[in-house]
Enzyme design. Sequence first.
Site, PDB file in Angstrom:
ATOM      1  N   GLU A   1       1.068   9.616  -5.865  1.00  0.00           N
ATOM      2  CA  GLU A   1       1.605  11.145  -5.652  1.00  0.00           C
ATOM      3  C   GLU A   1       2.205  11.492  -6.778  1.00  0.00           C
ATOM      4  O   GLU A   1       2.228  12.534  -7.339  1.00  0.00           O
ATOM      5  CB  GLU A   1       2.722  11.156  -4.486  1.00  0.00           C
ATOM      6  CG  GLU A   1       1.829  10.850  -3.133  1.00  0.00           C
ATOM      7  CD  GLU A   1       2.851  11.479  -2.072  1.00  0.00           C
ATOM      8  OE1 GLU A   1       3.663  12.330  -2.221  1.00  0.00           O
ATOM      9  OE2 GLU A   1       2.350  11.096  -0.622  1.00  0.00           O
TER      10      GLU A   1
ATOM     11  N   HIS B   1      -7.167   0.857  -1.000  1.00  0.00           N
ATOM     12  CA  HIS B   1      -6.454  -0.094  -1.618  1.00  0.00           C
ATOM     13  C   HIS B   1      -7.405  -1.360  -1.843  1.00  0.00           C
ATOM     14  O   HIS B   1      -7.604  -2.216  -0.775  1.00  0.00           O
ATOM     15  CB  HIS B   1      -5.003  -0.678  -0.822  1.00  0.00           C
ATOM     16  CG  HIS B   1      -4.264  -1.434  -1.716  1.00  0.00           C
ATOM     17  ND1 HIS B   1      -2.944  -1.870  -1.384  1.00  0.00           N
ATOM     18  CD2 HIS B   1      -4.507  -1.969  -2.963  1.00  0.00           C
ATOM     19  CE1 HIS B   1      -2.283  -2.413  -2.132  1.00  0.00           C
ATOM     20  NE2 HIS B   1      -3.025  -2.450  -3.155  1.00  0.00           N
TER      21      HIS B   1
ATOM     22  N   THR C   1       1.001  -1.101  -0.182  1.00  0.00           N
ATOM     23  CA  THR C   1      -0.109   0.096  -0.140  1.00  0.00           C
ATOM     24  C   THR C   1       0.821   1.301   0.110  1.00  0.00           C
ATOM     25  O   THR C   1       0.423   2.198  -0.707  1.00  0.00           O
ATOM     26  CB  THR C   1      -1.029  -0.146   1.358  1.00  0.00           C
ATOM     27  OG1 THR C   1      -1.894  -1.290   1.065  1.00  0.00           O
ATOM     28  CG2 THR C   1      -1.934   1.323   1.232  1.00  0.00           C
TER      29      THR C   1
END
Length: 135
Positions: free
Chosen positions: A42, A68, A34
């Site tokens: 990002e 996730h 994750t």
Amino acid sequence: MPELKANLTGSLTYKVSAGDLATAWRNDVPVLATPVLLWLSELASMRAIADTLPEGEMTVGLSHDSAHLAPTPEGWSVQISASLTQIEGRKLVFAVEASDGRDVILKGTHVRAIVNRERFVGNLAAKADLSAVGG
């Protein structure tokens, strides 16, 4: 320089390697970790606004609110996309999503803040100096 505005998009494709697996993060399951998936979101967000910030400005990650949703094994490629949905002063909100070709594996939001690069680096240097003396 392109204008910073809503609906700018960024994307990337990334092949999952051994260093990206949860096993590298003290977990015993060999799936995409994750933290790596969040990092990739990002990067896609930064790509969405590449070349739109004024000289001397940069963005830093501020928050994630993402799920996730499915595991991805080593060797698979993931596609990550980010779309700038809101500009709130110096705060940029992105819708992020990732897929591994079979499942949507991430869906959520990522927030970045626009900061002055020189000030940020100066604050970091001052903090590093404090840690050297037991800060």
